[in-house]
Design a protein around this motif. Structure first.
Motif, PDB file in Angstrom:
ATOM      1  N   GLY A   1      41.443  36.342  41.391  1.00 20.60           N
ATOM      2  CA  GLY A   1      40.863  36.282  42.729  1.00 20.60           C
ATOM      3  C   GLY A   1      39.520  36.991  42.751  1.00 20.60           C
ATOM      4  N   ARG A   2      38.957  37.149  43.943  1.00 16.84           N
ATOM      5  CA  ARG A   2      37.626  37.727  44.064  1.00 16.84           C
ATOM      6  C   ARG A   2      37.713  39.238  44.278  1.00 16.84           C
ATOM      7  N   ALA A   3      37.282  39.993  43.279  1.00 19.37           N
ATOM      8  CA  ALA A   3      37.345  41.452  43.358  1.00 19.37           C
ATOM      9  C   ALA A   3      36.375  41.998  44.409  1.00 19.37           C
ATOM     10  N   GLY A   4      35.265  41.314  44.602  1.00 19.16           N
ATOM     11  CA  GLY A   4      34.219  41.824  45.495  1.00 19.16           C
ATOM     12  C   GLY A   4      34.560  41.756  46.966  1.00 19.16           C
ATOM     13  N   THR A   5      35.629  41.054  47.307  1.00 19.66           N
ATOM     14  CA  THR A   5      36.013  40.959  48.716  1.00 19.66           C
ATOM     15  C   THR A   5      37.357  41.638  48.973  1.00 19.66           C
TER      16      THR A   5
ATOM     17  N   VAL B   1      37.252  48.093  42.435  1.00 19.94           N
ATOM     18  CA  VAL B   1      38.082  47.062  41.831  1.00 19.94           C
ATOM     19  C   VAL B   1      37.333  46.448  40.654  1.00 19.94           C
ATOM     20  N   ALA B   2      37.983  46.370  39.505  1.00 20.62           N
ATOM     21  CA  ALA B   2      37.382  45.692  38.350  1.00 20.62           C
ATOM     22  C   ALA B   2      37.738  44.206  38.474  1.00 20.62           C
ATOM     23  N   ASP B   3      38.825  43.754  37.858  1.00 18.74           N
ATOM     24  CA  ASP B   3      39.267  42.374  38.087  1.00 18.74           C
ATOM     25  C   ASP B   3      40.458  42.376  39.036  1.00 18.74           C
TER      26      ASP B   3
END
Lengths: 409, 409
Positions: B156-160, B116-118
């Motif tokens: 939102g948060r891409a890392g989660t 996922v990027a953004d």
């Protein structure tokens, strides 16, 4: 008289061996080969080449096109690499090797030195939040009821974080004055800056496991100046109820130089007194080292200083922001970047945005080239900063600059 | 009677050759070798191995551990690869090669198929926004004044973003009931779901250049179901003035199967009538193909259906969201993911969140294992969906599921 070495810096050079920020550069000869560099004075040391030349065990980590591998390597590696670099630029025996690996800064191109994972922006200056609240919500309390209980933040667009020097295209979008019946579309007429400090995460964390304030230095590698460009007219119309979106997402500029936290030990300072006890995960009253940082920022438009925001006045510290951001179990990734929020001090001249400096356009600034409420096409905004370093020497932060170019629409 | 081939699907199988969604899998034998797979019936085809076996010019693009290279290859490649895959699973001459590269879905592990990027989340259902407005802002208008002028969204948060099947740890955070003097800290007591559709960007765009609605198919590769887990108590306390943050950032689950847009041509439908003419960049009244999609979603808790949100009722289309997201010049990156926002229809049974279904906890749902206002530890939430396909056959969307596990705090 022998030619002076680039390593013979003037006394008090803010980019001396006490600083050593990291960046990524290319040379005119090899424009496609990105290399990790370390700034010393007005030169860039090719860090990977130096490491190989001097047989460093960190050569593979430094001979990289990005800072990310070093970021991911963790605090012990950060400390060891910094110790090695300090020796390379200070021990006379290394001079012959090092001098031939130095490039004048003016001769290289500097790039965004890391791949941004998630970008979060906070809202941590009480003076800024109070000013914005008074301007945008004149009928309500200036600070929302949650403001002193938690560091308010939101996610921004990681893909539009750009390196200092990148032109900023004036964004177009919808805006609506309160008296208008419907919104109009066009280039923003309230293009603004936000003077901030961006903190860069190195060591990741596990999903489901909060990071405590005391682990701040295990995860955060360093910081740089950050300009969170903002289109106030677009923002004002769009931001209720889910927050800023297009008013911010067109560009965020960061300095090409990342200053390691270790260079800023002498700048540590206590944050402002709290109005009441914070919840335990944010209560920093018993932390070993003070969470504030005495960074003195200067903001200039076309070379004329318009503000001097003092970072030491920030209500919420970066360690509190990190703890808050992860207290719900959200994980950190290498390359996560979080902005402090606009830095504004108590004085008018210390405000970090034109929104505040001109009170949403009411009070124009007088510049030699004319009045300014918000930015005009062609304006160049430059932020610089320094912090107290060891033995009274200043630690310079790399500048962040950007020029406004006309909307394409 | 010869053994039946995995390619001999039951009539009307929603994962037949008309569908062919993409995923990433590993086998028990080689748990570290991620491979691109294509779902056919209840099997996964090793797409890279098939491409090499059949001498496809796209073998290098398909023999990858992630969907990102194919996403970045652009629409012509997407179309050609899909045409090739259709032939591989339908032309009898290919059967001997293909059959030995099929793995039963139950035998493989499915992973998040792209980086996922953004991640952006929208708020595009009028029914949902109206319900939420009535619940959270009972004294004001249900819809904010901007709602019908622009598709409201936020980052939102891409890392989660996690793949379906990943456990969701109940987040902790601050919450404050209106009557309380101060917030308290602890595990969320209002853990909720949001039934959404996530759109995945393949082809990137240039910073400073908006993407028009008509270019939607040039940039968006496909879609999947998405559950935007939400802690309503954390969200309610934090979200003014900068939007949702920790109430959302702990986890967002997506299906392991990405359905290409091309599989959904028969599901195209017109969005609801607009109350007034939209600004030109959002005006889709003259678009060649209708921007809505007739996706029928089902949401179940522990196997019991609690809602059937109809995607066709969404006010804002994905093409409008893409045009809005980039109209300020923000660039797209391969791997950008944007959620539609919670899908809620006009009927009570069509609401895509417990917040709406229980009216913020006032009206409990009756499940066989007891009443539910919000999620309890151990609850498993599963979303499935289908769309009308060619010749009356359904197109199945891959399910997204997740189990709530107790807070670590």
């Amino acid at each position: 008289m022998p030619e002076q070495s680039p390593l013979d810096l003037a006394e008090g050079d803010p980019f001396g061996p006490h600083n050593l920020p990291y960046g990524v550069f290319t040379t005119a000869d090899e424009p496609d080969r990105r290399r990790l560099g370390v700034r010393i004075g007005s030169h860039v040391l090719d860090a990977g080449a130096a490491a190989y030349a001097l047989g460093s065990p960190y050569a593979a980590l430094l001979a990289q096109p990005s800072l990310n591998p070093l970021l991911a390597a963790g605090r012990t590696a950060w400390r060891d690499v910094r110790r090695a670099l300090t020796a390379w630029v200070t021990v006379p025996a290394h001079r012959p090797d090092i001098e031939q690996l130095l490039h004048p800064i003016g001769s290289v191109t500097l790039h965004l030195p890391y791949e941004v994972a998630d970008y979060v922006d906070f809202y941590a200056s009480e003076h800024h939040a109070t000013n914005v609240g008074r301007i945008f919500r004149p009928d309500g309390d200036a600070l929302t009821p949650n403001w002193k209980h938690l560091p308010i933040g939101y996610h921004g667009r990681a893909g539009t974080v750009v390196v200092s020097g990148t032109d900023v295209v004036r964004p177009s979008g919808q805006r609506k004055a309160p008296a208008d019946a419907a919104p109009v579309f066009g280039p923003s007429v309230k293009l603004d800056i936000e003077a901030e400090v961006g903190f860069l995460v190195g060591t990741p964390s596990e999903l489901g496991t909060p990071v405590a304030m005391g682990d701040f230095r295990e995860h955060v590698f360093g910081l740089s100046l950050l300009n969170d460009w903002s289109a106030r007219d677009i923002q004002a119309w769009e931001y209720v109820p889910l927050g800023p979106f297009l008013g911010k997402s067109f560009a965020t500029s960061v300095s090409p130089w990342v200053t390691p936290l270790e260079a800023l030990d002498a700048a540590r300072t206590s944050p402002p007194a709290r109005d009441f006890d914070l919840l335990p995960y944010l209560d920093d009253s018993a932390e070993e080292e003070p969470g504030g940082l005495d960074l003195r920022i200067t903001v200039a438009i076309n070379g004329h200083v318009i503000a001097e925001p003092p970072f030491a006045t920030m209500y919420w510290t970066a360690a509190q922001q990190l703890a808050h951001m992860t207290v719900n179990g959200a994980s950190l990734r290498t390359g996560d970047l979080f902005g402090s929020g606009t830095v504004s001090g108590p004085e008018v001249h210390q405000r970090g945005s034109l929104l505040e400096l001109t009170w949403n356009g009411r009070d124009a600034l007088e510049l030699p080239e004319g009045k300014r409420t918000f930015l005009e096409d062609g304006d160049v905004v430059t932020m610089t900063a320094w912090a107290p370093g060891p033995d009274g020497v200043r630690v310079g932060l790399g500048e962040v600059t950007g020029r406004i170019v006309p909307s394409a629409a």
